[in-house]
Design a protein around this motif. Structure first.
Motif, mmCIF file in Angstrom:
data_model
loop_
_atom_site.group_PDB
_atom_site.id
_atom_site.type_symbol
_atom_site.label_atom_id
_atom_site.label_comp_id
_atom_site.label_asym_id
_atom_site.label_seq_id
_atom_site.Cartn_x
_atom_site.Cartn_y
_atom_site.Cartn_z
ATOM 1 N N PHE A 1 -59.357 14.549 -3.643
ATOM 2 C CA PHE A 1 -58.972 15.262 -4.855
ATOM 3 C C PHE A 1 -60.013 16.291 -5.264
ATOM 4 C CE2 PHE A 1 -56.682 11.230 -5.234
ATOM 5 C CZ PHE A 1 -55.407 11.720 -5.337
ATOM 6 N N TYR A 2 -59.537 17.335 -5.871
ATOM 7 C CA TYR A 2 -60.450 18.315 -6.436
ATOM 8 C C TYR A 2 -60.991 17.804 -7.759
ATOM 9 C CZ TYR A 2 -58.737 21.958 -3.247
ATOM 10 O OH TYR A 2 -58.422 22.712 -2.162
ATOM 11 N N SER A 3 -62.206 18.226 -8.083
ATOM 12 C CA SER A 3 -62.689 18.016 -9.448
ATOM 13 C C SER A 3 -62.067 19.113 -10.314
ATOM 14 C CB SER A 3 -64.211 18.124 -9.474
ATOM 15 O OG SER A 3 -64.582 19.463 -9.217
ATOM 16 N N THR B 1 -60.238 24.585 -11.457
ATOM 17 C CA THR B 1 -60.161 25.795 -12.290
ATOM 18 C C THR B 1 -60.455 27.034 -11.459
ATOM 19 O OG1 THR B 1 -62.434 25.414 -13.004
ATOM 20 C CG2 THR B 1 -60.697 24.732 -14.510
ATOM 21 N N ARG B 2 -61.408 26.891 -10.550
ATOM 22 C CA ARG B 2 -61.731 28.034 -9.676
ATOM 23 C C ARG B 2 -60.498 28.422 -8.848
ATOM 24 N NH1 ARG B 2 -65.393 30.814 -6.107
ATOM 25 N NH2 ARG B 2 -63.879 32.308 -5.349
ATOM 26 N N LEU B 3 -59.804 27.406 -8.301
ATOM 27 C CA LEU B 3 -58.662 27.700 -7.434
ATOM 28 C C LEU B 3 -57.455 28.182 -8.235
ATOM 29 C CD1 LEU B 3 -59.085 24.830 -4.873
ATOM 30 C CD2 LEU B 3 -59.361 27.273 -4.466
ATOM 31 N N LYS C 1 -53.414 20.252 -2.442
ATOM 32 C CA LYS C 1 -54.405 19.478 -3.218
ATOM 33 C C LYS C 1 -54.452 19.953 -4.667
ATOM 34 C CE LYS C 1 -58.525 18.531 -1.326
ATOM 35 N NZ LYS C 1 -59.711 18.808 -0.483
ATOM 36 N N LEU C 2 -54.300 21.258 -4.857
ATOM 37 C CA LEU C 2 -54.301 21.776 -6.232
ATOM 38 C C LEU C 2 -53.083 21.254 -6.999
ATOM 39 C CD1 LEU C 2 -55.539 23.569 -8.405
ATOM 40 C CD2 LEU C 2 -54.278 25.508 -7.475
ATOM 41 N N LEU D 1 -53.092 19.121 -10.403
ATOM 42 C CA LEU D 1 -52.397 19.552 -11.620
ATOM 43 C C LEU D 1 -51.404 18.494 -12.096
ATOM 44 C CD1 LEU D 1 -51.778 23.333 -10.832
ATOM 45 C CD2 LEU D 1 -53.452 22.345 -12.393
ATOM 46 N N PHE D 2 -50.891 17.753 -11.133
ATOM 47 C CA PHE D 2 -49.919 16.725 -11.484
ATOM 48 C C PHE D 2 -50.566 15.606 -12.283
ATOM 49 C CE2 PHE D 2 -47.232 13.003 -10.468
ATOM 50 C CZ PHE D 2 -46.025 13.491 -10.950
ATOM 51 N N ILE D 3 -51.800 15.293 -11.932
ATOM 52 C CA ILE D 3 -52.443 14.175 -12.636
ATOM 53 C C ILE D 3 -53.368 14.632 -13.774
ATOM 54 C CG2 ILE D 3 -52.358 12.472 -10.758
ATOM 55 C CD1 ILE D 3 -55.254 13.336 -10.080
#
Lengths: 207, 89
Positions: free
Chosen positions: B5-7, B12-14, B30-31, B35-37
């Protein structure tokens, strides 16, 4: 008379340009403010306005009357602004864009794990009805104020991308920066603007 | 170890990057998962889009005299008038 539009409704007189002698008074301030938003320097902005008027004078014959005189001038000015950036970038290389926004990146938005700080930085639920917000003068005052807080290079790339809708390639070329640098600058600009808007418009008191 | 998972900092960067370029498929998935969670990052995404829509909607609002009383100096205007008349002859 068949085939002939009635003067009162169907027929619209094609738009004509006004006397260039009146341009400075009619559009000078408006164009100047538009230019200031992008170049953030009075002298450069005046130069851009002048270049715009002179280019418009030459292109006068090609004005087709499809847009208003003012939007026609604004269209010409976009090109002049890009030219201006090209010139200044050649004369004085861009500062290290990483250094420009480094402090903004370590601004404590995220905790060590890279997550929002609840009740401090986590984005609030902005009220619905964005259209209503856009009608209010206060919103634009705040947005302008927030834009003014960005470092110049960051504000410039933000305006070129979001206001003028230039492609990232065009901006990189004009500003002589890599696309990686551009993405970082845009990210930081948006992050700061969002935070600033939230603080000033949507009422999170500063942490 | 491959991070699953992304932090939020990465997300936010992506989210911003995705407004300017298309992300690689893996990053996009992954983004989306993030966003889903994460409702905060999802809000963040919508707010950036609102910001874009706002400035593109009507930039003239930012340069209205009521918002921005600045303008050309009288001298600059005079210079412009002179140059325009010199060139239009």
């Amino acid at each position: 008379m068949p085939g002939r539009p009635r003067p009162s409704e169907a027929y619209v007189e094609p738009r004509r340009l006004s006397d260039p002698q009146t341009w400075a008074d009619q559009h000078g301030d408006y164009l100047f403010r538009c230019a200031m938003l992008r170049v953030r320097d009075r002298e450069l902005a005046e130069e851009v306005v002048q270049d715009t008027f002179l280019a418009a004078l030459q292109a006068r014959g090609r004005y087709a009357g499809q847009s208003s005189e003012r939007s026609w001038l604004v269209g010409i000015m976009k090109h002049k602004i890009v030219d201006q950036f090209r010139k200044t970038c050649r004369e004085q290389p861009v500062d290290d864009p990483d250094a420009l926004g480094r402090e903004m990146d370590n601004d404590g938005t995220f905790d060590e794990g890279g997550h929002w700080k609840l009740d401090q930085t986590a984005p609030l639920d902005w009220p619905d009805n964005p259209a209503g917000i856009l009608e209010r003068k206060q919103f634009w005052d705040i947005l302008k104020h927030c834009l003014g807080e960005l470092p110049p290079k960051m504000a410039q790339v933000f305006s070129l991308r979001e206001v003028d809708e230039l492609s990232t390639e065009e901006i990189c070329e004009a500003m002589q920066i890599s696309s990686a640098n551009l993405w970082v600058l845009l990210h930081r600009a948006r992050k700061h603007l969002r935070q600033c808007l939230e603080a000033k418009q949507f009422g999170r008191s500063p942490a | 170890m491959i991070k699953l998972f992304y932090s939020c900092a990465e997300a936010t960067r992506l989210i911003s990057d995705a407004m300017d370029r298309s992300l690689p498929v893996g990053g996009r998935i992954k983004l989306r998962a993030h966003l889903f969670i994460c409702r905060f990052c999802d809000r963040y995404r919508r707010q950036l889009q609102f910001l874009r829509a706002a400035v593109r909607w009507d930039i003239s609002r930012l340069v209205e005299p009521q918002t921005d009383p600045s303008g050309l100096s009288p001298e600059a205007k005079e210079r412009l008038r002179r140059r325009l008349s010199a060139h239009s002859e």
